[in-house]
Design an enzyme around this catalytic site. Structure first.
Site, PDB file in Angstrom:
ATOM      1  N   LYS A  77       0.835  -1.203   0.000  1.00 52.06           N
ATOM      2  CA  LYS A  77       0.000   0.000   0.000  1.00 52.06           C
ATOM      3  C   LYS A  77       0.873   1.257   0.000  1.00 52.06           C
ATOM      4  CE  LYS A  77      -3.864  -2.424   2.137  1.00 52.06           C
ATOM      5  NZ  LYS A  77      -4.641  -2.794   3.338  1.00 52.06           N
ATOM      6  N   GLN A  98      -4.629  -1.437   9.598  1.00 50.33           N
ATOM      7  CA  GLN A  98      -4.624  -2.770   8.999  1.00 50.33           C
ATOM      8  C   GLN A  98      -5.238  -3.782   9.967  1.00 50.33           C
ATOM      9  OE1 GLN A  98      -3.713  -3.340   5.842  1.00 50.33           O
ATOM     10  NE2 GLN A  98      -4.123  -5.522   5.974  1.00 50.33           N
ATOM     11  N   ASP A 112     -10.823   3.272   4.111  1.00 49.10           N
ATOM     12  CA  ASP A 112     -11.112   1.829   4.044  1.00 49.10           C
ATOM     13  C   ASP A 112     -12.625   1.586   3.929  1.00 49.10           C
ATOM     14  OD1 ASP A 112      -9.361  -0.292   3.918  1.00 49.10           O
ATOM     15  OD2 ASP A 112      -8.824  -0.211   6.045  1.00 49.10           O
TER      16      ASP A 112
HETATM   17  N1  GUN Z   1      -7.131  -6.785   6.211  1.00 50.29           N
HETATM   18  C1  GUN Z   1      -7.520  -7.522   5.139  1.00 50.29           C
HETATM   19  N2  GUN Z   1      -8.040  -6.731   4.188  1.00 50.29           N
HETATM   20  C2  GUN Z   1      -7.991  -5.471   4.667  1.00 50.29           C
HETATM   21  C3  GUN Z   1      -8.391  -4.216   4.146  1.00 50.29           C
HETATM   22  O1  GUN Z   1      -8.906  -4.075   3.024  1.00 50.29           O
HETATM   23  N3  GUN Z   1      -8.166  -3.149   4.947  1.00 50.29           N
HETATM   24  C4  GUN Z   1      -7.618  -3.264   6.168  1.00 50.29           C
HETATM   25  N4  GUN Z   1      -7.454  -2.165   6.887  1.00 50.29           N
HETATM   26  N5  GUN Z   1      -7.244  -4.410   6.686  1.00 50.29           N
HETATM   27  C5  GUN Z   1      -7.436  -5.508   5.932  1.00 50.29           C
END
Ligand code: GUN
Length: 289
Positions: A57, A101, A124
């Site tokens: 990311k 995350q 998100d």
């Molecule tokens: N863990 C697995 N997929 C995601 C996501 O799209 N965003 C976040 N913040 N954590 C995740």
């Protein structure tokens, strides 16, 4: 029954490249106004997969010209300390999007942390405000993975109106928001889950199937109507340790009209839509909130 020719691939890498070029352009326009879109990525603990995801990311931000910060904390971090960090990021003018995350360590209430993020920075799309906005069709942030799936359907010119879409999985991150997005485009939507009695009877009726369970071979060729479009959100390892989705790709591609591969399908699109949401957050702020 098989289709007359194998399915066409929906290439998430190629589509991401196109969308990220647009994001880089929108970022350069914001920079001309003195605004650099900024994303804060917060990782607590040492989950290996999460470390790979957050690195990807942050790299994607840099490649598109966005500012990003990666905050990494030990698994022992207290919930209060994490909430204090979120507060600080909420008021940090250089940050337009905040991503915590998941999963978080068990002693931290993930939903409480998500609700602490300012809705205007919830890139998100996991905050209840964002979920509620999607539910009632108001502007907000859409969760990145289902948003990416919608872009993939759009890329093949698929008109969802009147089509039957079957979503396998009911998570807050993918299944539920996916169903709402499909509904918003006038599909007839069925959500299947672990309590569904006859999954095959449902999927055989589908014009579009989105598999988002996290289990190998949830969808096999005998469960797919010839010509259906199949989107595979899964990210699993098979018995040989090879990365694979929820769909039996080799079998289903003989029946479907379009299919997304794993890797190279939905995965890159998730990160791409995070960039889209972050630039959108900065643009909204630039336009006066
Ligand atoms: N863990 C697995 N997929 C995601 C996501 O799209 N965003 C976040 N913040 N954590 C995740």
């Amino acid at each position: 029954m098989t289709n007359s020719s194998p399915a066409q691939l929906i290439d998430g890498i190629a589509l991401s490249r196109e969308i990220r070029a647009d994001i880089a352009h929108r970022t350069s326009l914001l920079k001309q106004k003195g605004i650099t879109p900024g994303l804060a990525v917060v990782l607590v603990g040492d989950n290996q997969a999460s470390q790979v995801y957050v690195r990807n990311k942050v790299k994607a931000c840099a490649d598109a010209g966005l500012h990003s910060v990666l905050e990494q904390y030990p698994a022992s971090m207290s919930e209060d300390d994490l909430l204090a960090r979120i507060d600080a990021l909420n008021t940090d003018a250089s940050i337009h999007g905040i991503l915590v995350q998941l999963p978080l360590p068990a002693h931290i209430d993930a939903q409480k942390v998500i609700e602490a993020i300012a809705p205007s920075k919830d890139v998100d799309g996991f905050h209840v405000n964002s979920a509620g906005a999607l539910m009632v069709g108001r502007p907000g942030f859409w969760p990145c993975t289902p948003y990416g799936c919608m872009k993939m359907l759009e890329s093949i010119g698929f008109d969802l109106k009147g089509k039957h879409a079957v979503v396998i999985g009911r998570s807050n991150i993918v299944g539920k928001p996916m169903a709402l997005m499909l509904l918003q485009k006038n599909a007839t939507v069925t959500i299947c889950h672990s309590g569904t009695k006859d999954l095959k009877a449902m999927t055989l009726q589908a014009d579009v199937i989105v598999a988002a369970v996290g289990k190998v071979n949830v969808l096999t060729a005998d469960m797919v109507k010839p010509g259906a479009v199949v989107i595979d959100v899964g990210m699993n390892r098979n018995a040989l340790g090879k990365l694979c989705g929820d769909v039996d790709f080799e079998g289903v591609k003989q029946v479907a009209s379009y299919i997304t591969p794993v890797p190279g399908g939905v995965g890159p699109m998730t990160i791409t839509m995070l960039l889209v949401n972050t630039v959108e957050a900065a643009e909204r702020l630039a336009a006066g909130g």
